[in-house]
Design a protein around this motif. Sequence first.
Motif, mmCIF file in Angstrom:
data_model
loop_
_atom_site.group_PDB
_atom_site.id
_atom_site.type_symbol
_atom_site.label_atom_id
_atom_site.label_comp_id
_atom_site.label_asym_id
_atom_site.label_seq_id
_atom_site.Cartn_x
_atom_site.Cartn_y
_atom_site.Cartn_z
ATOM 1 N N LYS B 55 -10.631 0.737 1.080
ATOM 2 C CA LYS B 55 -10.968 1.581 -0.059
ATOM 3 C C LYS B 55 -9.811 2.430 -0.469
ATOM 4 O O LYS B 55 -9.064 2.957 0.232
ATOM 5 C CB LYS B 55 -12.382 2.270 0.747
ATOM 6 N N GLN B 56 -10.147 2.784 -1.654
ATOM 7 C CA GLN B 56 -9.181 3.932 -2.342
ATOM 8 C C GLN B 56 -9.320 5.138 -1.713
ATOM 9 O O GLN B 56 -8.506 5.942 -1.449
ATOM 10 C CB GLN B 56 -9.484 3.888 -3.914
ATOM 11 N N ASP B 57 -10.525 5.554 -1.391
ATOM 12 C CA ASP B 57 -10.417 6.860 -0.879
ATOM 13 C C ASP B 57 -9.948 7.072 0.580
ATOM 14 O O ASP B 57 -9.504 8.202 0.922
ATOM 15 C CB ASP B 57 -12.012 7.532 -0.943
ATOM 16 N N PHE B 59 -7.397 5.416 1.635
ATOM 17 C CA PHE B 59 -5.996 5.513 1.190
ATOM 18 C C PHE B 59 -5.405 6.924 0.804
ATOM 19 O O PHE B 59 -4.716 7.547 1.244
ATOM 20 C CB PHE B 59 -5.566 4.702 0.017
ATOM 21 N N GLU B 60 -6.385 7.463 -0.235
ATOM 22 C CA GLU B 60 -6.090 8.929 -0.468
ATOM 23 C C GLU B 60 -6.148 10.063 0.643
ATOM 24 O O GLU B 60 -5.306 10.901 0.637
ATOM 25 C CB GLU B 60 -6.994 9.279 -1.744
ATOM 26 N N ASP B 77 0.771 1.459 -2.542
ATOM 27 C CA ASP B 77 -0.764 1.709 -2.852
ATOM 28 C C ASP B 77 -1.400 1.229 -1.899
ATOM 29 O O ASP B 77 -1.183 0.620 -0.893
ATOM 30 C CB ASP B 77 -0.735 1.055 -4.382
ATOM 31 N N LYS B 78 -2.742 1.092 -2.135
ATOM 32 C CA LYS B 78 -3.903 0.999 -1.307
ATOM 33 C C LYS B 78 -3.765 -0.425 -0.604
ATOM 34 O O LYS B 78 -3.901 -0.631 0.736
ATOM 35 C CB LYS B 78 -5.155 0.902 -2.280
ATOM 36 N N SER B 79 -3.031 -1.316 -1.278
ATOM 37 C CA SER B 79 -2.955 -2.683 -0.646
ATOM 38 C C SER B 79 -1.461 -3.347 -0.382
ATOM 39 O O SER B 79 -1.170 -4.564 -0.118
ATOM 40 C CB SER B 79 -3.974 -3.733 -1.417
#
Lengths: 101, 206
Positions: B55-57, B59-60, B77-79
């Motif tokens: 999930k993006q959040d 990662f953030e 980045d995320k992935s």
Amino acid sequence: MKRNRNLPLTETVFYILLALREPMHGYLIMQEIYELSNHDVRIAAGTLYGAIENLLKLKFIKSVPSQDKRRKVYARTELGNEILRLDVERMDHMIKIAKAQ
Amino acid sequence: MKAYKIFFNTLKEEKWIQELAEDGWLIEKIGFGYTFRKVEKKLYNLKMDYRIFSKQDEFEEYVTMYEDFGWKHIAGDKSSGSQYFIHEDNEMQSELFSDEDSQRARIMRIRKMLRQTMAIALVFFTVLLSQKSITISALINPKKLYLTPGLWDMSGSAFWSAFWSETPFVLFRGLFMYALTIMIIIYIIFSYKVQHEYNKSLKNIK
């Protein structure tokens, strides 16, 4: 008596659980541990992140709602209290027998 | 500066990127090739973590926590798996990991990813074999690449016209089959080698 298979706790895990007597986020956990350990233990970001991930999986801590959208706040669970108590008893015993010698 | 290089071993990639940072080239983007930017300072506190997020959040939140500790996220980045950070305090030696367990866990995450891609490659290879896209017998005996019934029993002009009309297709099929097989074999050999290197790196953490 069969020992809980998560014992003994590592220094990192022990201190994280100890620090989480009240809810806080990652960086605060590190600062709290630094204070608790008389400036001896300074947990690095990656180590803390991985340990939190593990503790969440084991359900020793949980993430609790907070105002801060970008930071997760964690708190110790009942299971976390129990494992911490067991490890303290374990170490307490070791210290007692060591001192009696 | 743009550089093109292929690394099978993510730890070697990290070392290369760190060496460039010490020469004042800071990694900016990893995608098709590597993009670096010239910086004034020589950077000694460039470190790599390896994590993939669903999930993006998540990662953030991860990046925010590292930033709280003074680590600036500079590439990944995320992935992407590889996440590169530099510490704002360039003078002090800083580490992303403060115990052996977590140093080992990082390499194990990298190794796990490699194993997963290896497993996918093997499945892919098996499917190609079962679909007859690749047939071992045809690789050994190229005559089998010709599908015209009774071709090899023909003679004279009948043979040659059938032979030449099928040859372009055979070349195409054959090339595809050989190239794919060689690529998969090279991939598997490299993966085993790199896995061995990861195991060695794991042992070296003491």
